[in-house]
Design an enzyme around this catalytic site. Structure first.
Site, PDB file in Angstrom:
ATOM      1  CE  LYS A 129      92.749  60.818  49.191  1.00 30.91           C
ATOM      2  NZ  LYS A 129      93.699  59.795  49.642  1.00 30.91           N
ATOM      3  CE  LYS A 132      91.904  62.085  52.792  1.00 32.67           C
ATOM      4  NZ  LYS A 132      92.860  61.046  52.619  1.00 32.67           N
TER       5      LYS A 132
HETATM    6  C1  PBG Z   1      96.606  58.923  50.434  1.00 33.20           C
HETATM    7  C2  PBG Z   1      96.048  59.572  51.625  1.00 33.20           C
HETATM    8  C3  PBG Z   1      96.044  60.956  51.843  1.00 33.20           C
HETATM    9  C4  PBG Z   1      95.446  61.166  53.072  1.00 33.20           C
HETATM   10  C5  PBG Z   1      95.088  59.921  53.609  1.00 33.20           C
HETATM   11  N1  PBG Z   1      95.458  58.941  52.677  1.00 33.20           N
HETATM   12  C6  PBG Z   1      96.580  62.116  51.109  1.00 33.20           C
HETATM   13  C7  PBG Z   1      96.825  62.109  49.679  1.00 33.20           C
HETATM   14  O1  PBG Z   1      95.939  61.803  48.876  1.00 33.20           O
HETATM   15  O2  PBG Z   1      97.961  62.454  49.329  1.00 33.20           O
HETATM   16  C8  PBG Z   1      95.271  62.541  53.636  1.00 33.20           C
HETATM   17  C9  PBG Z   1      94.803  62.670  55.002  1.00 33.20           C
HETATM   18  C10 PBG Z   1      95.000  63.999  55.588  1.00 33.20           C
HETATM   19  O3  PBG Z   1      95.335  64.993  54.920  1.00 33.20           O
HETATM   20  O4  PBG Z   1      94.803  64.073  56.805  1.00 33.20           O
HETATM   21  N2  PBG Z   1      96.363  57.613  50.224  1.00 33.20           N
END
Ligand code: PBG
Length: 340
Positions: A204, A261
């Site tokens: 991520k 992601k």
């Molecule tokens: C955080 C989380 C995020 C997303 C899913 N879980 C964003 C972040 O790291 O602030 C993002 C998903 C999206 O942008 O659709 N646990």
């Protein structure tokens, strides 16, 4: 004078592009409803779904509406959903204590969905950002300068067990703390949830494409005007080798599925990982990827459906077995009409 150019070629690839029939026969990759995981938001309010401004077509649902939406998705052949809670600001604090409340919104949502639609796979996010007043995914250290890895992992493991108890089929740690998959696996097993799978947000990245999501769940609002900077735990967008290391570590710690992601800007990571692991791969087409396509389409700069289809196809072609996407419902509807 007449042209003397002679095109002399044995291979003419255009021969297999001449008609819809030939093109369908030689098509290598397809997106089907089975590949799609719908990302959904739930909030405490009752009443009709509330639009998320930066994500046209995406809503925050009441519990009752969430169940209705799941039923509709299921009817369209969608087999899994990932739910994210929009927690009321007054329930947020520095430690994200609401995440461990046995009556938390997300747990009620999981229970309701599993009661109405036992076959639908429910994926619960394991991270503290919906619950912390600062918007970070974990507990801060004493000086408040960084997220404390090990104390966060402990909280995440407890959170995952509560979600499994509520009926979540897959728990999905999205926090990027070191060592969390193993601790969560052990905690689930010790609590009797050996069949609850772990979908690890393995690679991520610290991406700008999460902006609309942070608006949707209010984690950016929690941070105030400062940009919510998660670079001490999320991956540097410049690093591919490190991303593979993260993913392989999570596999060795017991992850059942690995995620990359965002998806679209990181197809190289998906592709590289596909060659290095035998686990199923999940790609998350995040909020900013969705918003980009929607915004351009609203301006008349892109064809919404074609751009949507192509974005999902590209993610599958790169190596994803399934895709978490805000386009799930619209895509499944389109597939249904096309297929009939
Ligand atoms: C955080 C989380 C995020 C997303 C899913 N879980 C964003 C972040 O790291 O602030 C993002 C998903 C999206 O942008 O659709 N646990």
């Amino acid at each position: 004078m007449e042209s003397k150019i002679v095109v002399d070629t044995l291979r003419r690839l255009r021969r297999l592009r001449t008609s819809p029939a030939v093109r369908a026969l030689v098509q290598e990759t397809r997106v089907e409803a089975d590949d799609l995981i719908a990302a959904l938001f739930v909030h405490e309010k009752i009443g009709p779904p509330e639009a998320v401004a930066s994500m046209p077509g995406v809503f925050r649902h009441s519990l009752a509406e969430l169940v209705k939406e799941c039923r509709a998705l299921s009817g369209l052949g969608i087999r899994a959903i990932a739910i994210f809670p929009c927690v009321e600001p007054q329930r947020k604090d520095t430690t994200g204590s609401e995440a461990l409340n046995r009556d938390a919104l997300i747990l009620r949502a999981i229970r309701e969905i599993k009661r109405s639609l036992p076959e639908l796979i429910v994926i619960a996010d394991v991270a503290l950002d919906p619950y912390t007043s600062h918007g970070h995914d974990g507990l801060l250290n004493e000086s408040g300068t960084d997220v404390d890895n090990d104390r966060t992992v402990e909280a995440l493991a407890r959170m995952a067990v509560l979600q499994a108890e509520a009926g979540a089929d897959w728990v999905a740690p999205s926090d990027m703390m070191d060592g969390r998959v193993r601790v969560i696996r052990r905690a689930l097993d010790a609590a009797g949830f050996s069949q609850t799978a772990i979908l690890s947000y393995a690679a991520k990245f610290a991406s700008a494409f999460y902006g609309p999501f942070r608006d949707a769940i209010g984690s950016q609002r929690a941070a105030g005007s400062a940009y919510l900077d998660k670079r001490t735990y999320q991956l540097n967008p410049a690093n591919a080798r490190e991303a593979i290391q993260e993913a392989l570590l999570d596999e060795s710690e017991g992850a059942d599925l690995l995620m990359v992601k965002p998806a679209g800007p990181y197809l190289d990571i998906l592709h590289a990982l596909r060659a290095r692991t035998l686990l199923p791969l999940v790609a998350y087409q995040v909020s900013g990827e969705y918003a980009q396509i929607q915004a351009a389409a609203r301006n008349g700069w892109l064809d919404l459906k074609k751009a949507r289809d192509e974005s999902l196809l590209a993610i599958k072609r790169a190596g994803a077995d399934m895709i978490i996407t805000y386009f799930a419902r619209a895509m499944a509807e389109a597939l249904r009409t096309r297929g009939s």
